[in-house]
Design a protein around this motif. Structure first.
Motif, PDB file in Angstrom:
ATOM      1  N   ASN A 176      -7.089  13.688  -1.064  1.00 40.16           N
ATOM      2  CA  ASN A 176      -6.155  14.782  -1.396  1.00 40.16           C
ATOM      3  C   ASN A 176      -6.823  15.842  -2.264  1.00 40.16           C
ATOM      4  O   ASN A 176      -6.751  17.029  -1.961  1.00 40.16           O
ATOM      5  N   SER A 181      -7.628  16.725   2.234  1.00 41.78           N
ATOM      6  CA  SER A 181      -6.792  16.177   3.304  1.00 41.78           C
ATOM      7  C   SER A 181      -5.470  15.707   2.697  1.00 41.78           C
ATOM      8  O   SER A 181      -5.467  14.950   1.720  1.00 41.78           O
ATOM      9  N   PRO A 182      -4.337  16.132   3.276  1.00 43.20           N
ATOM     10  CA  PRO A 182      -3.041  15.792   2.651  1.00 43.20           C
ATOM     11  C   PRO A 182      -2.512  14.405   3.014  1.00 43.20           C
ATOM     12  O   PRO A 182      -1.307  14.211   3.136  1.00 43.20           O
ATOM     13  N   CYS A 183      -3.371  13.411   3.216  1.00 44.23           N
ATOM     14  CA  CYS A 183      -2.934  12.091   3.681  1.00 44.23           C
ATOM     15  C   CYS A 183      -2.036  11.392   2.661  1.00 44.23           C
ATOM     16  O   CYS A 183      -2.036  11.721   1.484  1.00 44.23           O
ATOM     17  N   LEU A 235      -6.833  16.367   8.667  1.00 48.43           N
ATOM     18  CA  LEU A 235      -5.368  16.496   8.606  1.00 48.43           C
ATOM     19  C   LEU A 235      -4.948  17.841   8.039  1.00 48.43           C
ATOM     20  O   LEU A 235      -3.891  18.373   8.382  1.00 48.43           O
ATOM     21  N   GLU A 236      -5.807  18.408   7.179  1.00 52.45           N
ATOM     22  CA  GLU A 236      -5.474  19.697   6.567  1.00 52.45           C
ATOM     23  C   GLU A 236      -5.462  20.824   7.592  1.00 52.45           C
ATOM     24  O   GLU A 236      -4.879  21.877   7.370  1.00 52.45           O
ATOM     25  N   LYS A 237      -6.132  20.579   8.746  1.00 54.06           N
ATOM     26  CA  LYS A 237      -6.169  21.613   9.781  1.00 54.06           C
ATOM     27  C   LYS A 237      -5.277  21.228  10.958  1.00 54.06           C
ATOM     28  O   LYS A 237      -5.380  21.806  12.029  1.00 54.06           O
ATOM     29  N   TYR A 240      -0.206  17.785  11.180  1.00 56.16           N
ATOM     30  CA  TYR A 240       0.155  16.891  10.068  1.00 56.16           C
ATOM     31  C   TYR A 240       0.583  17.675   8.832  1.00 56.16           C
ATOM     32  O   TYR A 240       1.623  17.420   8.235  1.00 56.16           O
ATOM     33  N   LYS A 241      -0.259  18.649   8.468  1.00 52.33           N
ATOM     34  CA  LYS A 241       0.011  19.409   7.245  1.00 52.33           C
ATOM     35  C   LYS A 241       1.332  20.186   7.378  1.00 52.33           C
ATOM     36  O   LYS A 241       2.126  20.275   6.439  1.00 52.33           O
ATOM     37  N   ARG A 244       4.265  17.730   7.040  1.00 53.98           N
ATOM     38  CA  ARG A 244       4.483  17.367   5.631  1.00 53.98           C
ATOM     39  C   ARG A 244       5.241  18.473   4.920  1.00 53.98           C
ATOM     40  O   ARG A 244       6.194  18.228   4.182  1.00 53.98           O
ATOM     41  N   GLY A 245       4.794  19.709   5.162  1.00 59.06           N
ATOM     42  CA  GLY A 245       5.431  20.871   4.547  1.00 59.06           C
ATOM     43  C   GLY A 245       6.887  20.972   4.956  1.00 59.06           C
ATOM     44  O   GLY A 245       7.773  21.235   4.121  1.00 59.06           O
TER      45      GLY A 245
END
Ligand code: GLA
Length: 414
Positions: A176, A181-183, A235-237, A240-241, A244-245
Motif C-alpha cells: 500500500n 498497490s491498494p490491496c 492493482l493501482e492501474k 480494482y482501484k 475500491r473507490g
C-alpha cells in the motif's frame, strides 16, 4: 520437514543462479512461501467481510544467508534482466517513485523502508536467491514475495514478531505505502496462516484465525487454477482501484445519510439492505450494484462455511459459481479471458463451480472439480481456450493445486 522433489529441484536451480551471480548461499536456509486460493468473500477484505481460503502449492523459494555486511544482495531467477538487486540497508528509493516502478527490487526496497518506519532496525544484510512458479495475477505472487522477504530479513536480524497479524500488516503496508498497490489483507492472511489440508477462516472483528479441516468431503475434488496467460498490471492501474473507490464512496454517502455503518460488510440485515437499495438504487445504480454483490456474497459465505464443515462440496461449488456470476455482473471486476475460461469449464461434467480469481481484469480463473473430471477439464481448456484467445495460446496453463502449508523453512539443503 522433509523437502519434496520439487523443493530439491528448486534448490539446485537456486544454487546455479547463486553461482552465476556471485552470491554466497552455502549453508543457507530456504524459505518457501505459497500462493493462495480465496473461497470467499472475493473482494470482501477491503469491504470488511469475513474471509475463507487456502494456501496452494505454487511457490516462491528463497535461499538466504546473512552476509556480515549492511548490504542486501538479491537475485531473482524470474526477473534475470534486473540483475542483482543490491542496496545498503536504510538507503532505498522514495516510495512510489519512478525509480521503482519497473523493477521487482521495489519489494525488498519496500520491506527495508516499512520495517524501518515501523521501528524494526535491520542491520544485517543478506545474500539471497529467489525463484518461483506462481503465475502472475490471481494467485498472489506479490504477497508471497513480500512475506518471504519480510520473514527472512527479520530472521536474519534476530527479530521476532510474535503476533502474526502484525506481519500481515507489515506486508500489506509494503504494497500500500511503498509500492502503491491498494490491496487488502486477504492474500497475506491466507499465505501466512495457511496449513496443509486446512481452510483458513479469518474474522476481521476479532482479527482472529481459525481452521476448518478440509477433505472430509464425500466427493473427492480438486482445486484447479486456470491461468489465462494474460498479464494484469498492478492493482493501482486496474479496475480494482476503481471498485475500491466506489465502495468507499457508497459508504460515505450512506454515512452522510445517517446510516450507522463503517464498511459495506456492515449491511448484513435484509431490511436494511432493502431500504438502502430502495433509497439509493436509482440515483447510484452502479454503486448499488457493488453493494448487491457484497451483500449477496456475504450471505452465501456463511452457507459456504457450513458446507465446508459438513463436507458438502457440491454446495460449496454452487456457491462458488454464484459468487462468480455476482463478480461478473454486479461487481463487474472480471475480464474477457477470465470469463472465457469459466465458460469453457462450466459445461464439463464434474465441474462443481468456477469463477474469476483475485484482483480482476486479467490473470486466472479457478474451478472446483471432481477428481475424476480433472483430465476432461484440461482437455476442454486445451481445445477451447486457444481457439477463443489465440494470442494466449502458448501462455495459458491449467494448475491442479493441493492445499499446503503457506510457509515452510528448510535447512541443510545447501
Ligand atoms: C487481490 C488483493 C486482495 C483481495 C483480492 C480480491 O488479490 O490483493 O487484497 O482484495 O484481490 O479478493
Amino acid at each position: 520437514m522433509p523437502a519434496s522433489s520439487i523443493d530439491k529441484e528448486m534448490v539446485e536451480k537456486l544454487k546455479g543462479l547463486a553461482q552465476q551471480n556471485g552470491l554466497y548461499i552455502c549453508g543457507a536456509k530456504v524459505r518457501r512461501s505459497s500462493s493462495r486460493f480465496c473461497l470467499g468473500v472475493e473482494h470482501g477484505d477491503y469491504n470488511g467481510t469475513e474471509l475463507f481460503g487456502v494456501a496452494t502449492d505454487r511457490f516462491i523459494w528463497m535461499a538466504y544467508k546473512p552476509n556480515g555486511t549492511d548490504k542486501i544482495k538479491l537475485f531473482s531467477g524470474n526477473f534475470p534482466d534486473d540483475g542483482v538487486i543490491e542496496f545498503k540497508l536504510g538507503d532505498v528509493p522514495e516510495p512510489k517513485s519512478a525509480a521503482i516502478s519497473e523493477t521487482w527490487g521495489r519489494f525488498p526496497y519496500g520491506i527495508d523502508y516499512i520495517l524501518r518506519r515501523e521501528g524494526y532496525q535491520l542491520k544485517q544484510g543478506i545474500d539471497g536467491v529467489i525463484y518461483g512458479n506462481i503465475p502472475g495475477g490471481g494467485m498472489s505472487r506479490s504477497a508471497s514475495l513480500s512475506l518471504n522477504l519480510i520473514l527472512s530479513l527479520l530472521e536474519a536480524n534476530g527479530i521476532e514478531i510474535e503476533d502474526k497479524m502484525t506481519v500481515v500488516d507489515l506486508a500489506q503496508a509494503v504494497e500500500n505505502d511503498y509500492i502503491g498497490s491498494p490491496c487488502g489483507k486477504l492474500d497475506q492472511i491466507m499465505i501466512l496462516f495457511g496449513r496443509e489440508s486446512m481452510g483458513t477462516y479469518y474474522n476481521p472483528a476479532k482479527r482472529s484465525v481459525d481452521y476448518v479441516q478440509l477433505g472430509a468431503c464425500a466427493t473427492d475434488f480438486r482445486i484447479v487454477v486456470l491461468d489465462t496467460g494474460t498479464v494484469r498490471p498492478g492493482l493501482e492501474k486496474s479496475t480494482y482501484k476503481i471498485r475500491r473507490g466506489e465502495c468507499e464512496e457508497l459508504v460515505s454517502i450512506l454515512q452522510k445519510a445517517n446510516y450507522d455503518i463503517s464498511c459495506l460488510a456492515d449491511i448484513k440485515d435484509e431490511a436494511l439492505y432493502e431500504k438502502i437499495m430502495a433509497e439509493f438504487g436509482e440515483s447510484y445504480p452502479d454503486l448499488c450494484d457493488r453493494l448487491k454483490y457484497i451483500y449477496a456474497s456475504q450471505n452465501r459465505f456463511y452457507k459456504m462455511l457450513e458446507a465446508w464443515k459438513a463436507g458438502d462440496i457440491e454446495t460449496v461449488g454452487r456457491i462458488f459459481r454464484e459468487d462468480g456470476t455476482g463478480l461478473r455482473d454486479d461487481y463487474k471486476i472480471s475480464g474477457a479471458e477470465l470469463e472465457t475460461m469459466c465458460d469453457i469449464v462450466r459445461t464439463v461434467p464434474g465441474v462443481l463451480g468456477e469463477r474469476m480469481l483475485g484482483g480482476g481484469d486479467k490473470g486466472a480463473s479457478g474451478a472446483l472439480v471432481r477428481s475424476e473430471s480433472v483430465e476432461a477439464v484440461q482437455r476442454a481448456v486445451d481445445t477451447g481456450y486457444p481457439r477463443s484467445c489465440p494470442e494466449f495460446a502458448d501462455k495459458y496453463a491449467v494448475h491442479i493445486c493441493k492445499v499446503v502449508d503457506g510457509i515452510r523453512i528448510y535447512e541443510g539443503l545447501l
